[in-house]
Design a protein around this motif. Structure first.
Motif, PDB file in Angstrom:
ATOM      1  N   GLY A   1       4.601  -0.847 -12.289  1.00  0.00           N
ATOM      2  CA  GLY A   1       5.081   0.377 -12.919  1.00  0.00           C
ATOM      3  C   GLY A   1       4.973   1.455 -11.870  1.00  0.00           C
TER       4      GLY A   1
ATOM      5  N   HIS B   1       5.856  11.423 -12.148  1.00  0.00           N
ATOM      6  CA  HIS B   1       7.217  11.013 -11.829  1.00  0.00           C
ATOM      7  C   HIS B   1       8.215  11.147 -12.984  1.00  0.00           C
ATOM      8  CE1 HIS B   1       5.787   9.991  -7.980  1.00  0.00           C
ATOM      9  NE2 HIS B   1       5.205   8.865  -8.283  1.00  0.00           N
TER      10      HIS B   1
ATOM     11  N   THR C   1       3.569  -0.591  -8.799  1.00  0.00           N
ATOM     12  CA  THR C   1       4.541  -1.470  -8.175  1.00  0.00           C
ATOM     13  C   THR C   1       4.261  -1.626  -6.678  1.00  0.00           C
ATOM     14  OG1 THR C   1       6.128  -0.864  -9.864  1.00  0.00           O
ATOM     15  CG2 THR C   1       7.028  -1.822  -7.874  1.00  0.00           C
TER      16      THR C   1
ATOM     17  N   PRO D   1       4.553   5.223 -12.040  1.00  0.00           N
ATOM     18  CA  PRO D   1       3.316   4.444 -12.121  1.00  0.00           C
ATOM     19  C   PRO D   1       3.272   3.669 -13.432  1.00  0.00           C
ATOM     20  CG  PRO D   1       2.915   6.688 -12.816  1.00  0.00           C
ATOM     21  CD  PRO D   1       4.359   6.613 -12.444  1.00  0.00           C
TER      22      PRO D   1
ATOM     23  N   ILE E   1       7.975   1.471  -3.102  1.00  0.00           N
ATOM     24  CA  ILE E   1       9.015   2.244  -2.422  1.00  0.00           C
ATOM     25  C   ILE E   1       9.028   2.043  -0.910  1.00  0.00           C
ATOM     26  CG2 ILE E   1       7.522   4.308  -2.394  1.00  0.00           C
ATOM     27  CD1 ILE E   1      11.166   4.722  -2.987  1.00  0.00           C
TER      28      ILE E   1
ATOM     29  N   GLU F   1       0.643   4.481  -0.526  1.00  0.00           N
ATOM     30  CA  GLU F   1       0.915   4.885  -1.903  1.00  0.00           C
ATOM     31  C   GLU F   1       1.099   6.386  -1.977  1.00  0.00           C
ATOM     32  OE1 GLU F   1      -1.910   6.639  -3.593  1.00  0.00           O
ATOM     33  OE2 GLU F   1      -2.705   6.755  -1.561  1.00  0.00           O
TER      34      GLU F   1
END
Ligand code: SF4
Ligand code: SF4
Lengths: 635, 358
Positions: free
Chosen positions: B193, A236, B159, B195, B166, B61
């Motif tokens: 986090g 990311h 997270t 990630p 998300i 995920e």
């Protein structure tokens, strides 16, 4: 007839289930279904957000091809707003894309796919001296010495040759033996290690590949350092609409990008070339050749009938995508569809894919067999008009929460079915190679770019090794896996090519990396639409954004895995996974190793494939999350 | 066959030296954020404790956490997976699939009841009986509850697992949530986090493995050693913040010179994570060092704190930051005070907005 279910299919990203009907007498697969079993709703999450943030949200579609969706997204927003990015930003994005492709393919081959071909148990029978000899032979025979022309040489000698000593292999063997004997197999537990396919390769190939499995687990992390330099982290990495966030300066000590940091990028690029050439390609060719010699040219499926690509790597910046600008200066012009490649070159048909295809009804999605519902009378919808109203109908046998068998004649997947002019297509590295090869042989590629020429040369070289024409070996499971390795080599060179361009441009005094002219929302039109396209490691990817009053009104993606893993369509037939499974022989129906192998040859990545958006703007059900007091969920 | 080996046993079996074993222990000690006088404790644990059995399951995920985990540089993921833990179940790396793989999960749970570490990546889908996240023909929520209730400890990686991630962002179409409401009495360590930093991931699992207990946690269930500092307090651009020197636009002269990214939306002042001290890839970089403002990815529900490039709403579009910066430059004590106040203001503002929306 035996009904075989594999769920979960592991070593992939996300949740996937397949079911096949096997004729036990002949090993023939008579029917197959592929089902995406999860649905996350990210496109609905996108609604009403700041389009300049879209990349961060939608990138979380996938943590494996982690930069692919961010790139698709910033491209879509830039297309909508008419933003041209600086040269450096284009080079850096291309480096990030090529880096991703190389690392992703290596991890796929060694860590997500290799255990379908090689076994630590078989490796125990290997002779360490014979393995060392084999390693040397393979390096001599199977290295494909292709290089991008005129790229800089920044290493004195090639690093990271695979160790080829008996001591090395003896040590690996000891490691594996200890694991097997401890009885605690860990990640190697419970597999069908006694399947006859594992006897196809000599023990020395098993030992060699297992050794490299371990090596690559350590090395893959070093390949992605360009993402860490330019994007701050991996997975990311960060992007920004209008360019890249990493400003460049050769004067400022604290600059995100300076000489020292470019050197880290260069090292990773060199390492990518080295790993692909010295490990990946020789290993792949050794395994592939053994399979092809054993007559295993199955698992091709839709590769024989219809493949699609969008084209990749804008050499310089471009003005837009929906106006066709993107297609004008591509390094690899695989924007097209090839039909009937399996019938031989003469019968194969090429059709160019243009901006018109990505922006009009030429591309649609249907939900005949997906757990969604369309408004009465609607069958195929373009992403702009797309409706995603979930309609879970349960399995055929079992209960809603305890599935025995899914309903192949009804709905059975959380994936929609995308189509090009009403046809299902396979996408991915294999598609890209088939398209460029067909175009060239039909005289439709008059002046190949160096990258296109390299693709043709690679195919030639592999055809010599295998003793077969590309039309025969390419549209197979082995061909799909091999095309990915060739794509890795190609991208390692592309990486160097754009790195050199970046250096030359900075040297000329241009350090601009972001264009903020349209940063202010007040400068935007009241309403606009954009498309961002990209050839992801797994194939053709398109993102669609519709911006209204400075906010995201509608966001849609058609991702590679939706093309490949989609459920059947009432008119067009089976999806690519399903076709490939039907094109595969199963020896032991209780241990369908061939099935998981052919499915994994696509490099499945499910999370990105689950769509969820109601374009009419109706919110389906609102569950509030309060940023400061934990999640409240209505059960 | 059933004797479970310790880390030291593995080193012995591999013919590795005592020296390299002790070296690994020293590295682990610092990785876990412990002081050097704790080394002997780590050595003792590594000598005696059998390799911890780890079960790793996936909900809603993107596999980014798994990918991050295998990027760990110290310890290397390969060492960790093959010598320091017994990873018995993991979708990403497991050789097996389908029925035998699911049967192996059951076996592992039964054999090591109350002893294994459960790592969870991804959120729980709660809506419509969990049909939006199925695996092995069953909803993930069932697997989670079953596996968590029999585990010694649960690590919520990312997270998503810690607070929904998300997919739980508005309007949370699938009713996703963090896992801790579904794990019963088993202790949970949140490692948020998006990630998390690879070495944070390996550090936490090694802590649980070696000490047989969860590390000291803060009030959000996060290990203090990794989430005790704000990014802002460890940021290498902090001197510029204090001096009131800000990048105004991406790629302007300030951005090139490494000035503070606050005006570009940086969430460092309200984010607790190790990006500032550990950085990514063992000190190579982190978003702020690469010119990108922190998006606060280790904060619960940071996804609903958009837009990401706007800060301090009540001051207008980033208006008075200069004054704050200038004030800060006057003295550190004042700086800390103003600073704390700013975070509180941001938080209150958001809370107020939340209430309005509901
Ligand atoms: S926390 Fe982020 S990286 Fe981890 S699974 Fe969730 S979205 Fe992916
Ligand atoms: S606001 Fe962000 S960039 Fe500025 S000092 Fe704080 S953490 Fe660093």
């Amino acid at each position: 007839m035996k009904h075989v279910v594999v769920d979960p299919i592991t070593r992939i990203e996300g949740h996937l289930r397949v079911e096949v009907q096997v004729d036990e007498a002949t090993g023939k697969v008579t029917d197959a279904i592929s089902s995406g079993t999860a649905w996350r709703g990210l496109e609905l999450v996108m609604k009403d957000r700041d389009p300049r943030d879209a990349w961060a949200y939608i990138q979380r579609i996938c943590g494996v091809c982690t930069t692919a969706h961010a790139l698709g997204s910033v491209r879509a927003v830039e297309d909508a707003l008419g933003i041209a990015i600086p040269k450096n930003a284009n080079y850096i994005r291309n480096i990030m894309a090529a880096t991703l492709t190389v690392q992703d393919h290596i991890v796929h081959f060694y860590h997500l796919h290799a255990l379908d071909w090689v076994s630590p148990v078989e490796a125990l029978a290997a002779d360490a001296i014979a393995t060392a000899n084999l390693q040397n032979t393979l390096l001599g025979a199977y290295k494909l010495p292709f290089r991008a022309p005129n790229t800089s040489t920044t290493e004195a000698y090639e690093h990271d040759f695979p160790a080829a000593t008996p001591q090395y292999f003896e040590q690996i063997k000891g490691k594996v033996k200890a694991i097997v004997e401890s009885g605690q197999l860990g990640i190697f537990s419970a597999n069908w290690w006694d399947h006859p396919d594992y006897k196809l390769l000599p023990p020395e190939v098993h030992l060699l590949a297992v050794a490299h499995y371990l090596e690559m687990l350590d090395k893959q992390r070093e390949l992605v350092t360009p993402h860490v330099i330019f994007g701050g982290k991996n997975p990311h990495p960060h992007y920004v609409v209008g360019g890249m966030p990493c400003s460049i300066s050769l004067d400022d000590g604290n600059a995100p990008v300076n000489t020292a940091r470019l050197e880290i990028v260069d090292r990773a690029i060199n390492m990518g070339r080295s790993l692909v050439n010295n490990y990946y390609l020789p290993d792949l060719l050794a395994i592939g050749a053994a399979y092809v010699k054993a007559g295993r040219v199955d698992g091709g499926g839709m590769a024989k009938t219809c493949v699609l690509g969008y084209g990749s790597y804008p050499i310089e910046g471009y003005t837009g995508t929906s106006d066709g600008g993107f297609f004008k200066n591509l390094l690899i012009r695989c924007n097209g569809v090839v039909e009937d490649f399996g019938k031989g070159l003469a019968a194969a048909k090429f059709t160019e894919v243009t901006a018109e295809d990505v922006t009009t009804e030429n591309i649609t999605e249907s939900v005949d067999h997906a757990w969604y519902e369309y408004p009465a009378g609607k069958k195929d919808l373009h992403p702009w008009e797309g409706v995603t109203a979930p309609k879970f109908t349960g399995p055929k046998e079992g209960t809603e929460t305890n599935w025995k068998a899914l309903n192949e004649s009804g709905k059975y997947s959380w994936l929609k079915t995308p189509k090009w002019k009403g046809k299902l297509c396979e996408v991915g590295p294999l598609a890209r190679y088939i398209i460029i090869y067909t175009k060239a042989k039909k005289g439709l590629l008059p002046e190949p770019s160096w990258a296109e020429q390299m693709m043709l040369d690679q195919l030639d070289a592999v055809s010599k090794v295998l003793g077969l024409a590309p039309e025969v070996w390419l549209p197979t499971m082995v061909g799909r896996t091999a095309a990915r390795a060739l794509d890795a080599q190609l991208n390692a060179e592309i990486n160097k090519f754009f790195f050199d361009k970046l250096i030359a441009n900075i040297k000329s005094g241009d350090t601009k990396v972001a264009n903020s002219d349209k940063w202010d929302i007040n400068t935007w039109p009241k309403e606009c639409k954009g498309v961002g396209i990209y050839e992801a490691p797994r194939g053709a990817l398109s993102h669609y954004i519709h911006i209204k009053d400075g906010k995201t009104f509608n966001y849609q993606c058609i991702v590679p895995t939706t093309w490949n893993a989609c459920p059947r369509d009432d008119n067009a037939g089976n999806g690519a996974y399903e076709m490939a499974m039907k094109d595969t022989q199963v020896k032991v129906p209780d241990k369908p190793l061939e099935i998981v192998k052919v499915v994994r040859s696509f490099d499945p990545c499910m999370a990105c494939a689950t769509h969820m958006f109601n374009a009419k703007g109706e919110k389906i059900n609102v569950i509030t999350t309060d940023p400061y007091s934990g999640t409240r969920v209505d059960k | 066959m059933d004797k479970r080996e310790s880390m030291w046993d593995v080193y012995l079996r591999k013919g590795m030296s005592r020296r390299s074993f002790v070296k690994s222990c020293v590295a682990l000690t610092s990785l876990m954020g412990l002081s050097t006088d704790q080394v002997s404790k780590v050595v003792e644990a590594a000598e005696k404790k059998p390799l911890p059995v780890v079960v790793w399951i996936h909900g809603h995920e993107c596999t980014g956490c798994d990918e991050s985990f295998i990027r760990s540089g110290a310890p290397l993921a390969s060492d960790l997976v093959l010598s320091q833990i017994a990873l018995e179940y993991d979708h990403l790396l497991a050789a097996a699939s389908g029925e035998p793989f699911e049967a192996h999960l059951e076996e592992t749970i039964n054999k090591y009841k109350g002893q294994y570490i459960l790592c969870v990546e991804g959120a729980v889908c709660t809506k419509d009986n969990g049909v939006y996240c199925m695996s092995g023909g069953k909803p993930f929520i069932e697997t989670l509850q079953h596996a968590a209730h029999n585990a010694a400890a649960v690590i919520a990686y990312g997270t998503c697992a810690a607070s929904g991630g998300i997919q739980a962002a508005k309007p949370n179409p699938t009713g996703s949530s963090g896992i801790s409401h579904f794990t019963g009495k088993t202790p949970v360590v949140n490692v948020p986090g998006c990630p998390p930093i690879p070495e944070v991931m390996t550090g936490v699992v090694m802590h649980v493995a070696l000490f047989g207990t969860v590390p000291p946690l803060d009030n959000e269930g996060r290990p203090k050693q990794f989430y005790g500092n704000r990014i802002h307090d460890t940021c290498y651009r902090r001197p510029f913040f204090d001096a009131g020197m800000f990048a105004e636009r991406f790629d302007d002269a300030g951005a090139k010179a490494g000035w503070c990214l606050y005006k570009l939306g940086c969430r460092g002042p309200e984010t607790y994570n190790s990006c500032g001290n550990l950085r990514w890839f063992q000190g190579m970089s982190y978003p702020i060092q690469s010119g990108a403002p922190c998006i606060g990815c280790s904060n619960a529900h940071f996804w609903d704190e958009d837009p990401m490039t706007t800060r301090m709403p009540e001051y207008g579009p980033l208006g008075n930051v200069d004054k704050i910066g200038a004030a800060l430059a006057v003295g550190t004590a004042a700086g800390v005070a103003v600073h704390g106040a700013m975070s509180v203001i941001q938080k209150q503002k958001r809370e107020a907005e939340e209430h309005e929306k509901e």
